[in-house]
Design a protein around this motif. Structure first.
Motif, mmCIF file in Angstrom:
data_model
loop_
_atom_site.group_PDB
_atom_site.id
_atom_site.type_symbol
_atom_site.label_atom_id
_atom_site.label_comp_id
_atom_site.label_asym_id
_atom_site.label_seq_id
_atom_site.Cartn_x
_atom_site.Cartn_y
_atom_site.Cartn_z
ATOM 1 N N CYS A 86 0.837 -1.205 0.000
ATOM 2 C CA CYS A 86 0.000 0.000 0.000
ATOM 3 C C CYS A 86 0.871 1.254 0.000
ATOM 4 C CB CYS A 86 -0.925 -0.059 1.211
ATOM 5 S SG CYS A 86 -1.601 1.509 1.749
ATOM 6 N N VAL A 92 -2.299 -5.949 7.875
ATOM 7 C CA VAL A 92 -3.588 -6.574 7.542
ATOM 8 C C VAL A 92 -3.403 -7.829 6.697
ATOM 9 C CG1 VAL A 92 -4.819 -4.377 7.663
ATOM 10 C CG2 VAL A 92 -3.964 -5.168 5.461
ATOM 11 N N ASP A 93 -2.258 -7.942 6.046
ATOM 12 C CA ASP A 93 -1.958 -9.139 5.274
ATOM 13 C C ASP A 93 -1.820 -10.342 6.202
ATOM 14 O OD1 ASP A 93 -1.880 -9.326 2.570
ATOM 15 O OD2 ASP A 93 0.130 -8.477 2.355
ATOM 16 N N ASN A 108 -13.845 -3.922 10.774
ATOM 17 C CA ASN A 108 -14.390 -3.499 9.483
ATOM 18 C C ASN A 108 -13.450 -2.618 8.674
ATOM 19 O OD1 ASN A 108 -16.941 -4.793 9.517
ATOM 20 N ND2 ASN A 108 -17.595 -3.315 11.080
ATOM 21 N N VAL A 109 -12.181 -2.927 8.727
ATOM 22 C CA VAL A 109 -11.231 -2.166 7.917
ATOM 23 C C VAL A 109 -11.336 -2.650 6.472
ATOM 24 C CG1 VAL A 109 -8.786 -1.727 7.487
ATOM 25 C CG2 VAL A 109 -9.662 -1.736 9.825
ATOM 26 N N MET A 110 -11.699 -1.721 5.570
ATOM 27 C CA MET A 110 -11.863 -2.073 4.163
ATOM 28 C C MET A 110 -11.021 -1.195 3.264
ATOM 29 S SD MET A 110 -15.950 -2.479 4.087
ATOM 30 C CE MET A 110 -16.089 -3.235 2.477
ATOM 31 N N SER A 111 -10.184 -0.412 3.857
ATOM 32 C CA SER A 111 -9.378 0.528 3.106
ATOM 33 C C SER A 111 -8.153 0.808 3.956
ATOM 34 C CB SER A 111 -10.187 1.807 2.912
ATOM 35 O OG SER A 111 -9.420 2.763 2.235
ATOM 36 N N ILE A 112 -6.998 0.839 3.339
ATOM 37 C CA ILE A 112 -5.825 1.184 4.141
ATOM 38 C C ILE A 112 -5.057 2.314 3.475
ATOM 39 C CG2 ILE A 112 -5.564 -1.009 5.336
ATOM 40 C CD1 ILE A 112 -3.476 -1.790 3.231
ATOM 41 N N PRO A 113 -4.338 3.159 4.234
ATOM 42 C CA PRO A 113 -4.264 3.043 5.682
ATOM 43 C C PRO A 113 -5.566 3.459 6.377
ATOM 44 C CG PRO A 113 -3.202 5.055 4.948
ATOM 45 C CD PRO A 113 -3.586 4.305 3.716
ATOM 46 N N ARG A 171 -11.611 7.137 14.270
ATOM 47 C CA ARG A 171 -11.244 6.341 13.120
ATOM 48 C C ARG A 171 -10.949 7.267 11.947
ATOM 49 N NH1 ARG A 171 -13.463 0.953 11.824
ATOM 50 N NH2 ARG A 171 -13.106 0.706 9.610
ATOM 51 N N VAL A 203 -9.694 7.309 7.890
ATOM 52 C CA VAL A 203 -9.420 6.496 6.713
ATOM 53 C C VAL A 203 -8.625 7.304 5.713
ATOM 54 C CG1 VAL A 203 -10.440 5.249 4.794
ATOM 55 C CG2 VAL A 203 -11.506 5.125 7.040
ATOM 56 N N GLY A 204 -7.532 6.728 5.226
ATOM 57 C CA GLY A 204 -6.740 7.405 4.208
ATOM 58 C C GLY A 204 -5.546 8.124 4.799
ATOM 59 N N ALA A 205 -4.537 8.294 3.958
ATOM 60 C CA ALA A 205 -3.315 8.956 4.406
ATOM 61 C C ALA A 205 -3.536 10.456 4.507
ATOM 62 C CB ALA A 205 -2.188 8.663 3.426
ATOM 63 N N SER A 215 -4.475 9.784 0.310
ATOM 64 C CA SER A 215 -4.855 8.563 -0.399
ATOM 65 C C SER A 215 -5.407 8.883 -1.781
ATOM 66 C CB SER A 215 -5.864 7.759 0.416
ATOM 67 O OG SER A 215 -5.194 7.158 1.509
ATOM 68 N N ASP A 240 -6.867 -1.009 -1.722
ATOM 69 C CA ASP A 240 -8.051 -1.607 -1.111
ATOM 70 C C ASP A 240 -8.553 -2.886 -1.770
ATOM 71 O OD1 ASP A 240 -7.803 0.640 0.433
ATOM 72 O OD2 ASP A 240 -9.391 1.742 -0.591
ATOM 73 N N PHE A 279 -7.455 -5.818 -2.003
ATOM 74 C CA PHE A 279 -7.233 -6.943 -1.104
ATOM 75 C C PHE A 279 -8.452 -7.277 -0.236
ATOM 76 C CE2 PHE A 279 -5.926 -7.740 3.327
ATOM 77 C CZ PHE A 279 -5.223 -8.926 3.198
ATOM 78 N N PHE A 280 -9.223 -6.230 0.146
ATOM 79 C CA PHE A 280 -10.341 -6.454 1.065
ATOM 80 C C PHE A 280 -11.584 -7.004 0.371
ATOM 81 C CE2 PHE A 280 -7.641 -3.198 2.924
ATOM 82 C CZ PHE A 280 -7.376 -3.775 4.158
#
Lengths: 112, 314
Positions: free
Chosen positions: A33, A61-62, A72-77, A90, A92-94, B39, B144, B146-147
């Motif tokens: 990522c 997460v891998d 429920n993390v569906m997006s990283i970071p 929480r 989401v996103g850099a 992102s 994303d 991967f999810f």
């Protein structure tokens, strides 16, 4: 001295979150990522500068997809701040350092 | 007191970093204000930071990962003395010389400025987008995908980036629907052929996404047919947006001449803007080619234009 970033695994996740005296920010990340890599230095700086105020931890997460799923993390970071064992924030996103410190202000003492 | 440099480069994609390599080699010690982590593609390294394999950059017969290419360009610029600041410029003043730029309260000044702020992904503009981003709605397939292992998902868009994302996402998803506004794809022939040959990709023509369902995560989308106006439902758990870009020029509104679409205007065959000593290169002034190599090429032009312009001052 630079405070190191705590590495979380399924073995220590609940224990670390539950027993932390300070708020703990968990960075859900993975090797592939790009934006995760981009914020890594920002998190390292905050870990050093805010040592004692906030703990910075990371979860791959891998390797620990089960924990990512639990939250429920569906997006990283994705950055989750736990305070006294509970999810307090929480993100989401850099983001850049300035923006991140703003978001974390409520967990940090007023030091300017 | 402002921190002064001969050359200030704003933005650090292929254009900005090439300009940095050239001006640094010319001994001009450029300062690159490279942007901050994000992102979206509005980040240090630019759009290539969100891509995977780059197959068409000359010199890499086996291909190279986008982020790897940008890391190398940055190292190359640093090797010749370019300085980097990982922040976003918050304000500029080009009305007098030296030109000035601020990162919040910190002031920088420069004899010459190269603008290479690039472009960032467009969103659909639906009210539910901010709520669902990171919860099944994404602009970064490489982050994303991967999810969505074993799930049915959709990509919106018909250009090269949409097809690249769709192709990449088939590594994880059981099925990828490509939602295309028209009855044809904008993408290059090779990308089209690959997508059409991929059994996991199915194309939904003449359609736009009119609504994204789901309270705390994506639970399907409503499609509207652009020909008939008829609506239909598509049951997907993930939605990836790749409908194009807009230039990052908010900073320069009222300062630099730009088209209605926001792209900076440069004098044909050069990188000169309407302000003498301010140059623009890369996607911020190019909505035609938009390739890493053309951006790099125009970054080189901006460096040479700036160098020659500086020589004629005083």
């Amino acid at each position: 001295m630079a405070q190191s970033i705590t590495t979380l695994t399924s073995a220590n996740f609940d224990e670390t979150i539950g027993s932390s005296d300070t708020p703990i920010l968990v960075d859900f990340w993975a090797e592939w990522c790009g934006p995760c890599k981009a914020i890594a230095p920002v998190l390292a700086e905050i870990a050093t500068e805010q040592a004692g105020n906030i703990t910075i931890a990371k979860l791959n997460v891998d390797d620990f997809g089960d924990i990512a799923m639990r939250f429920n993390v569906m997006s990283i970071p994705t950055l989750i701040v736990f305070n006294k064992g509970e999810v307090a924030k929480r993100l989401v996103g850099a983001v850049g350092k300035g923006k991140l410190l703003q978001e974390l202000a409520e967990f940090l003492p007023n030091s300017h | 007191m402002a921190i002064h440099h001969k050359v200030l480069i704003i933005g650090s994609g292929p254009a900005g970093l090439t300009a940095a390599i050239y001006t640094a080699r010319a001994g001009l010690l450029p300062l690159v204000i490279e942007g901050e982590p994000s992102s979206t593609s509005d980040q240090p390294g630019g759009q290539l930071m969100l891509t995977t394999e780059v197959e068409n950059f000359p010199g890499f017969p086996e291909g190279i990962m986008g982020p790897e290419l940008m890391t190398r360009c940055r190292e190359q610029a640093a090797r010749f003395g370019a300085e980097f600041i990982t922040e976003k410029v918050t304000r500029v003043d080009f009305s007098s010389r030296p030109f000035r730029a601020w990162v919040r309260e910190t002031e920088y000044s420069a004899d010459s400025v190269i603008v290479s702020t690039g472009a960032q992904s467009l969103m659909l503009g639906l009210p539910e987008e901010p709520r669902l981003i990171g919860h099944g709605l994404s602009t970064c397939a490489t982050c994303d995908g991967f999810f969505f292992r074993g799930q049915e998902i959709a990509v919106v868009g018909g250009g090269d980036s949409a097809l690249e994302e769709a192709q990449f996402l088939t590594r994880f998803a059981s099925k990828v629907h490509l939602i295309v506004r028209r009855d044809a794809l904008r993408a290059s022939k090779i990308m089209q052929e690959r997508a059409l040959a991929n059994e996991k990709i199915s194309i939904i023509w003449n359609s736009t996404v009119s609504k994204i369902h789901g309270d705390d995560k994506v639970a399907g989308v409503e499609l509207t047919n652009t020909q008939t106006g008829a609506t239909s439902e598509l049951g997907v758990t993930g939605l990836f947006i790749a409908i194009g870009h807009r230039p990052n020029t908010d900073l320069f509104k009222g300062v630099l001449d730009m088209e209605d679409s926001g792209y900076l205007i440069t004098k044909p065959g050069s990188t000169y803007t309407n302000i003498d000593g301010v140059f623009a290169c890369g996607d911020v002034q190019d909505h035609t080619y938009r390739q890493a190599i053309t951006a790099a090429g125009s970054g080189c032009m901006a460096a040479l234009d700036s160098e020659r312009w500086l020589e004629h001052q005083h």
